[in-house]
Design an enzyme around this catalytic site. Sequence first.
Site, mmCIF file in Angstrom:
data_model
loop_
_atom_site.group_PDB
_atom_site.id
_atom_site.type_symbol
_atom_site.label_atom_id
_atom_site.label_comp_id
_atom_site.label_asym_id
_atom_site.label_seq_id
_atom_site.Cartn_x
_atom_site.Cartn_y
_atom_site.Cartn_z
ATOM 1 N N ASN A 22 1.604 21.975 69.353
ATOM 2 C CA ASN A 22 0.713 22.089 70.173
ATOM 3 C C ASN A 22 0.235 22.841 71.342
ATOM 4 O O ASN A 22 1.551 21.642 72.076
ATOM 5 C CB ASN A 22 -0.855 21.348 69.187
ATOM 6 N N CYS A 40 2.691 24.785 60.721
ATOM 7 C CA CYS A 40 1.384 23.178 61.127
ATOM 8 C C CYS A 40 0.920 23.421 59.495
ATOM 9 O O CYS A 40 1.116 24.448 58.768
ATOM 10 C CB CYS A 40 0.601 24.019 61.661
ATOM 11 N N HIS A 41 0.722 21.839 59.304
ATOM 12 C CA HIS A 41 0.306 21.225 57.604
ATOM 13 C C HIS A 41 -0.914 21.451 57.336
ATOM 14 O O HIS A 41 -1.039 20.878 56.855
ATOM 15 C CB HIS A 41 1.445 19.975 57.509
ATOM 16 N N HIS A 63 -6.278 25.520 63.236
ATOM 17 C CA HIS A 63 -6.924 24.323 63.208
ATOM 18 C C HIS A 63 -8.645 24.899 62.197
ATOM 19 O O HIS A 63 -8.897 24.447 62.435
ATOM 20 C CB HIS A 63 -6.505 23.425 64.009
#
Length: 363
Positions: free
Chosen positions: A68, A90-91, A120
């Site tokens: 990030n 990304c998880h 996000h």
Amino acid sequence: MTTFFTGQSSTGAEARVDPKKYGLKQTIADTLGIGGIFRGLRTIPFMLELGRDMREMCPKAVLLNYTNPMSMLVWAFYESFPEIRAVGLCHSVPYTVREIASYVDIPHERITFECAGINHIAWMTRLEVDGEDIYPLLFEAMEDPEVCARDRVRFELMRHLGYFVTESSEHNAGYTPYFIKDDSLIEKLDIPIDEYIRRSEENLREYEETRKKLLAGESFELERSVEYGSLIIHSMTTSTPRLVYGNVRNDHLIDNLPAGCCVEVPVAVDGAGIHPCHTGPLPPQLAGMCLPHVSVQELTVRAALEGRRDHVYHAAMLDRHAPSVLSLDEIHNLVDDLIEAHRNALPEGVPEPTEHTSGDTRR
């Protein structure tokens, strides 16, 4: 096939400036906001160095980025090295599906979903089980005080926008102007101020404990996580088709987000490589939630690639959280403090005042 991973790492900046002295509280701040802007500025130089090495040594490799601020770093990379394949991983998408499954008490394997947006701040545009929309179940679950208490900010956003967003409540509290500006809301919604500092300290403790065990020759039980990296490698080496979620250049993928920005969308993977999928337009209110952040990301990338200190001010001014509590002069002074604190880790040109620092910035 060669695959390069990047992961969370220290950038070497030693000085510390606490934005709270200006009244700016943060939760995670590693992706967006003032924290995300400066993390991006510190880390983009490493990404560019990595890209130069890949161009020379393995131009056909695939970069899998886990670091990030995801969108800023991937954007800077593909802008600088368009010939190298890259995807940000990304998880937040698979974890969000699992969290939703727990809220509605349905096994996550049964949920069919579609998701799109920016990292996000991607939105679950479709949630179904056996062809039936389960959003009504999620809205019903939100009214259960025990369930709502587990994810207050995201449920509050869903209440007003109609869709559930990826990444946690503590992240999303800092991505909007609605919550952290008000101490009563911080308490009501249980927003964990300075959460990233606590997590970082815990990560360092865990690292030291793990290091001691490794040096002592102890073994570890290994199991697959939800992360996409190994699945991409497996699909590319065995030609097994899969669908994952990745952060890539918006080349006609999300119609109502700017061309060229970094978006998070479904990505098909097979022996031929990675193939981002067109998802069409987002519902307009969801695109509207993403667009201000896209502008901040672009300005941060431009600041780094063009050595433009003035664009750092512009990025901070357009952040959704900082202007909800700070004046323009306070934002400017905070940026000055942070540039001075991190100057040794920033891209060339950014630490030095330029003709565009004040006055005419029409370029």
